[in-house]
Write a protein that holds these residues in place. Structure first.
Motif, PDB file in Angstrom:
ATOM      1  N   ALA A 448       0.849  -1.192   0.000  1.00 20.36           N
ATOM      2  CA  ALA A 448       0.000   0.000   0.000  1.00 20.36           C
ATOM      3  C   ALA A 448       0.883   1.239   0.000  1.00 20.36           C
ATOM      4  N   GLY A 449       0.336   2.350  -0.477  1.00 18.01           N
ATOM      5  CA  GLY A 449       1.115   3.574  -0.597  1.00 18.01           C
ATOM      6  C   GLY A 449       1.291   4.290   0.721  1.00 18.01           C
ATOM      7  N   ILE A 450       1.879   3.605   1.696  1.00 17.83           N
ATOM      8  CA  ILE A 450       2.129   4.199   3.009  1.00 17.83           C
ATOM      9  C   ILE A 450       3.619   4.082   3.302  1.00 17.83           C
ATOM     10  N   PRO A 451       4.163   4.926   4.174  1.00 16.61           N
ATOM     11  CA  PRO A 451       5.602   4.897   4.439  1.00 16.61           C
ATOM     12  C   PRO A 451       6.090   3.529   4.899  1.00 16.61           C
ATOM     13  N   GLN A 452       7.210   3.080   4.297  1.00 22.28           N
ATOM     14  CA  GLN A 452       7.917   1.858   4.675  1.00 22.28           C
ATOM     15  C   GLN A 452       7.059   0.607   4.582  1.00 22.28           C
ATOM     16  N   ALA A 453       6.045   0.618   3.704  1.00 18.94           N
ATOM     17  CA  ALA A 453       5.258  -0.597   3.522  1.00 18.94           C
ATOM     18  C   ALA A 453       6.082  -1.676   2.826  1.00 18.94           C
ATOM     19  N   GLY A 454       7.145  -1.264   2.116  1.00 16.67           N
ATOM     20  CA  GLY A 454       7.977  -2.232   1.428  1.00 16.67           C
ATOM     21  C   GLY A 454       8.687  -3.189   2.360  1.00 16.67           C
ATOM     22  N   LEU A 455       8.902  -2.778   3.612  1.00 16.98           N
ATOM     23  CA  LEU A 455       9.577  -3.672   4.551  1.00 16.98           C
ATOM     24  C   LEU A 455       8.729  -4.903   4.855  1.00 16.98           C
ATOM     25  N   VAL A 456       7.416  -4.718   4.886  1.00 18.15           N
ATOM     26  CA  VAL A 456       6.530  -5.850   5.158  1.00 18.15           C
ATOM     27  C   VAL A 456       6.573  -6.839   3.999  1.00 18.15           C
ATOM     28  N   THR A 457       6.448  -6.340   2.785  1.00 18.77           N
ATOM     29  CA  THR A 457       6.480  -7.223   1.621  1.00 18.77           C
ATOM     30  C   THR A 457       7.880  -7.749   1.356  1.00 18.77           C
ATOM     31  N   MET A 458       8.905  -7.068   1.881  1.00 20.23           N
ATOM     32  CA  MET A 458      10.281  -7.544   1.725  1.00 20.23           C
ATOM     33  C   MET A 458      10.453  -8.915   2.369  1.00 20.23           C
ATOM     34  N   VAL A 459       9.740  -9.150   3.454  1.00 19.17           N
ATOM     35  CA  VAL A 459       9.802 -10.448   4.124  1.00 19.17           C
ATOM     36  C   VAL A 459       9.327 -11.549   3.180  1.00 19.17           C
ATOM     37  N   MET A 460       8.308 -11.255   2.389  1.00 19.12           N
ATOM     38  CA  MET A 460       7.782 -12.241   1.437  1.00 19.12           C
ATOM     39  C   MET A 460       8.835 -12.576   0.379  1.00 19.12           C
ATOM     40  N   VAL A 461       9.581 -11.581  -0.086  1.00 20.13           N
ATOM     41  CA  VAL A 461      10.612 -11.820  -1.094  1.00 20.13           C
ATOM     42  C   VAL A 461      11.730 -12.678  -0.518  1.00 20.13           C
ATOM     43  N   LEU A 462      12.160 -12.374   0.713  1.00 19.44           N
ATOM     44  CA  LEU A 462      13.220 -13.161   1.341  1.00 19.44           C
ATOM     45  C   LEU A 462      12.774 -14.597   1.591  1.00 19.44           C
ATOM     46  N   ASP A 463      11.524 -14.758   1.986  1.00 20.74           N
ATOM     47  CA  ASP A 463      11.010 -16.096   2.262  1.00 20.74           C
ATOM     48  C   ASP A 463      10.969 -16.947   0.995  1.00 20.74           C
ATOM     49  N   THR A 464      10.788 -16.315  -0.158  1.00 22.54           N
ATOM     50  CA  THR A 464      10.690 -17.063  -1.423  1.00 22.54           C
ATOM     51  C   THR A 464      11.990 -17.787  -1.750  1.00 22.54           C
ATOM     52  N   VAL A 465      13.133 -17.170  -1.440  1.00 22.94           N
ATOM     53  CA  VAL A 465      14.429 -17.776  -1.776  1.00 22.94           C
ATOM     54  C   VAL A 465      15.118 -18.352  -0.546  1.00 22.94           C
ATOM     55  N   GLY A 466      14.376 -18.466   0.561  1.00 26.34           N
ATOM     56  CA  GLY A 466      14.914 -19.122   1.741  1.00 26.34           C
ATOM     57  C   GLY A 466      15.871 -18.303   2.568  1.00 26.34           C
ATOM     58  N   LEU A 467      15.837 -16.985   2.453  1.00 25.02           N
ATOM     59  CA  LEU A 467      16.689 -16.128   3.267  1.00 25.02           C
ATOM     60  C   LEU A 467      15.980 -15.808   4.583  1.00 25.02           C
ATOM     61  N   PRO A 468      16.726 -15.644   5.671  1.00 29.29           N
ATOM     62  CA  PRO A 468      16.085 -15.365   6.973  1.00 29.29           C
ATOM     63  C   PRO A 468      15.298 -14.059   6.950  1.00 29.29           C
ATOM     64  N   ALA A 469      14.100 -14.077   7.480  1.00 31.32           N
ATOM     65  CA  ALA A 469      13.258 -12.886   7.476  1.00 31.32           C
ATOM     66  C   ALA A 469      13.852 -11.778   8.347  1.00 31.32           C
ATOM     67  N   GLU A 470      14.599 -12.169   9.400  1.00 31.80           N
ATOM     68  CA  GLU A 470      15.156 -11.141  10.282  1.00 31.80           C
ATOM     69  C   GLU A 470      16.276 -10.351   9.611  1.00 31.80           C
ATOM     70  N   ASP A 471      16.774 -10.824   8.458  1.00 30.04           N
ATOM     71  CA  ASP A 471      17.824 -10.083   7.759  1.00 30.04           C
ATOM     72  C   ASP A 471      17.317  -8.791   7.127  1.00 30.04           C
ATOM     73  N   VAL A 472      16.006  -8.600   7.148  1.00 31.51           N
ATOM     74  CA  VAL A 472      15.474  -7.330   6.644  1.00 31.51           C
ATOM     75  C   VAL A 472      15.969  -6.175   7.505  1.00 31.51           C
ATOM     76  N   THR A 473      16.361  -6.463   8.736  1.00 30.48           N
ATOM     77  CA  THR A 473      16.871  -5.399   9.616  1.00 30.48           C
ATOM     78  C   THR A 473      18.241  -4.900   9.180  1.00 30.48           C
ATOM     79  N   LEU A 474      18.924  -5.628   8.289  1.00 29.88           N
ATOM     80  CA  LEU A 474      20.232  -5.182   7.806  1.00 29.88           C
ATOM     81  C   LEU A 474      20.142  -3.865   7.046  1.00 29.88           C
TER      82      LEU A 474
END
Length: 561
Positions: A448-474
């Motif tokens: 959605a067009g709200i600030p930093q909404a990409g971080l939520v969907t970023m977890v979905m991208v990482l999960d697709t290729v088996g990367l740890p979801a907590e690495d989004v904090t990097l």
């Protein structure tokens, strides 16, 4: 010496309102051969008045851009004016004027988007709505795919995470919300159909995964006959809980407005009273928006200053995450000012620079607010008033574009996923890269067009290729800053898309009756100036009528000087 005003020849290329003038002596002989010149109203205006008039008409645009630059300069001065960091209260004081401006814009989002969509779609027949919608969706999908491909090419070529170490990158204390890709996709579809429209204005549906209890943890440990931690239990086995998140469900409201607009268009005369109501509401909120826009230079300045004061450290951007930051910035710049502008030029056969310049207020607002939906009111005003885009196109395309067209977010998520994999030393196969591209495209639509909404969907991208979801904090340390440039690119893409769709639909729109027009006094205008402009319009209509009813030679008069 006499001055004779002659009707223009067919070979003369005169601008409207000008005439061919020939000077003759009292004997009737020309003073000088070929001494023709054109007299226009602009020659009676001094150069100083021309410059001041240009500055006055573009004052708001210039001040908005200066607001962004001044905010950054002021933040740098304030940061280095003292040794310690500013407290939360001090930053809140700095942000207060900008917060008021942001609240005004957000208050206009729902009524403007809903009324604009309904009035725009209801004024078109179903076939025409389908054409415009198909062209807009085709543009959105093509630009989003281009953004993802560009991000993958840059990340694999530059390799910003090569040689990096996960332990060397500082992370914020907050972690990523545990979630799964199926849950995110199902939440997206659920929010398309809100059960309560009033609730959709203030909240949206969200699936929350509850960590295992101590009893479940002990049972899992006994089953494996060895020491394990709670994170070893798959997320699919966590208990699901459904919550209502306090955030506007803009997707559900857009779907509702689309359906109601189509319905009113099919109802014909029976639906016209309700359609007129939404058309009037749309015009009213556009006028209110034009009032709020006059506060944008001040609001933008304080928003940028406060956000930069809140930043942890400038050194993080140029140090630990410097290559990642530069890669994303290079991708956003290339996509926004090369790919999108080239597409606009190839389709419309017009240079895009003036079009983009007219959108400066909207782009500055996008950078300051970091929200695509909050920029919609300003973008609509710029497109209709300065770029002359048909309101039936802008009010149909822009609300949808602000919801699903996230080119900057798609590019950012593709680069971020590859960066995290490179930092962890994980080699991705071609299939993994294709999966990232597909997931990034789908995730950007769901953001959605709200600030930093990409971080939520970023977890979905990482999960697709088996990367740890907590690495989004990097990447959280620079996400707030990149989020502004992503929003800038998103709004630029939406605006150019409206221009392209308007160009492709111009012939179809000309065959339809024009929508009902409302005569409104421009905001902040002087009543005498408005009256003078109306008199000019009426006089121009009278002259045009006379020219149509008389031969061209009869319109031109001869005067003696």
């Amino acid at each position: 010496m006499d001055t004779t005003v002659m009707p223009p020849d067919a070979t003369d290329k005169l601008i409207p309102g000008s005439a061919r003038v020939e000077l003759t002596s009292t004997e009737g002989d020309p003073v000088k051969p070929n001494s023709r010149f054109k007299i226009t109203a602009g020659e009676n205006m001094s150069k100083f008045r021309q410059v001041t008039g240009c500055m006055r008409s573009n004052a708001l645009t210039i001040l908005s851009v200066l607001g962004v630059l001044s905010g950054g300069i002021l933040a740098v001065i304030l940061r280095y004016a003292r040794d310690g960091r500013y407290t939360q209260r001090e930053i809140a004081y700095v942000m207060f004027p900008g917060d008021l401006f942001l609240r005004m814009l957000k208050a206009l989002i729902i009524p403007l988007i809903v009324s604009s969509l309904i009035s725009a779609i209801g004024s078109l027949d179903l076939k025409m709505s389908g054409k415009i919608g198909a062209r807009a969706v085709a543009y959105y999908m093509s630009t989003t795919c281009c953004a993802v491909v560009l991000g993958i090419i840059l990340a694999t070529s530059i390799r910003p995470g090569k040689g990096g170490n996960v332990d060397e990158i500082s992370r914020p204390t907050q972690g990523a919300r545990p979630t799964t890709t199926p849950d995110l996709l199902m939440d997206l579809v659920r929010n398309l159909f809100p059960p309560n429209l009033i609730q959709a204005c203030i909240a949206q549906y969200k699936t929350v995964l509850v960590p295992p209890t101590d009893e479940q943890f002990l049972a899992a440990m006994n089953a494996t006959e060895g020491p394990i931690n709670k994170t070893a239990i798959p997320l699919s086995e966590w208990r699901m809980k459904y919550e209502i998140e306090p955030s506007t469900n803009i997707l559900g409201l857009v779907v509702f407005a689309l359906v109601l607009g189509i319905t009113l268009g099919k109802m014909g005369p029976k639906g016209k009273p309700l359609l007129d109501l939404f058309s009037c509401l749309s015009e009213a909120f556009m006028i209110i928006t034009s009032w709020v826009i006059h506060l944008s230079p001040i609001g933008v300045l304080f928003l940028v200053t406060a956000q930069m004061l809140e930043m942890e450290s400038f050194e993080v951007i140029v140090g630990q995450l410097g290559m990642y930051f530069l890669t994303v910035m290079l991708g956003l710049f290339t996509h926004g000012f090369i790919v999108l502008t080239s597409m606009y030029f190839l389709i419309t056969k017009r240079m895009p620079f003036q079009f983009i310049g007219n959108m400066a207020e909207a782009l500055a607002t996008a950078f300051a607010t970091s929200s695509s939906t909050a920029t919609v009111p300003v973008a609509l005003a710029c497109l209709e008033d300065k770029n002359g885009i048909d309101p039936r196109v802008t009010r149909f395309v822009m609300p949808i574009g602000a919801t699903i067209n996230m080119d900057g977010t798609a590019l950012y998520e593709a680069v971020a996923a590859l960066f995290i994999a490179q930092v962890r030393g994980i080699s991705l196969t071609l299939g993994n890269i294709i999966a990232i591209s597909i997931t990034s495209t789908a995730a950007s639509i769901g953001a959605a067009g709200i600030p930093q909404a990409g971080l939520v969907t970023m977890v979905m991208v990482l999960d697709t290729v088996g990367l740890p979801a907590e690495d989004v904090t990097l990447i959280l340390a620079v996400d707030w800053f990149l989020d502004r440039f992503r929003t800038f690119t998103n709004v630029l893409g939406d605006s150019l898309g409206a221009g392209i769709v308007n160009h492709l639909s111009k012939k179809d729109l000309s065959e339809m009756p024009p929508p009902q027009q409302f005569v409104t006094i421009p905001p902040m205008a002087n009543l005498d100036d408005f009256t003078l402009e109306m008199e000019k319009e009426l006089n121009g209509m009278a002259v045009t009528t006379a020219e149509r009813s008389q031969p061209a030679e009869d319109v031109w008069q001869s005067t003696s000087m």
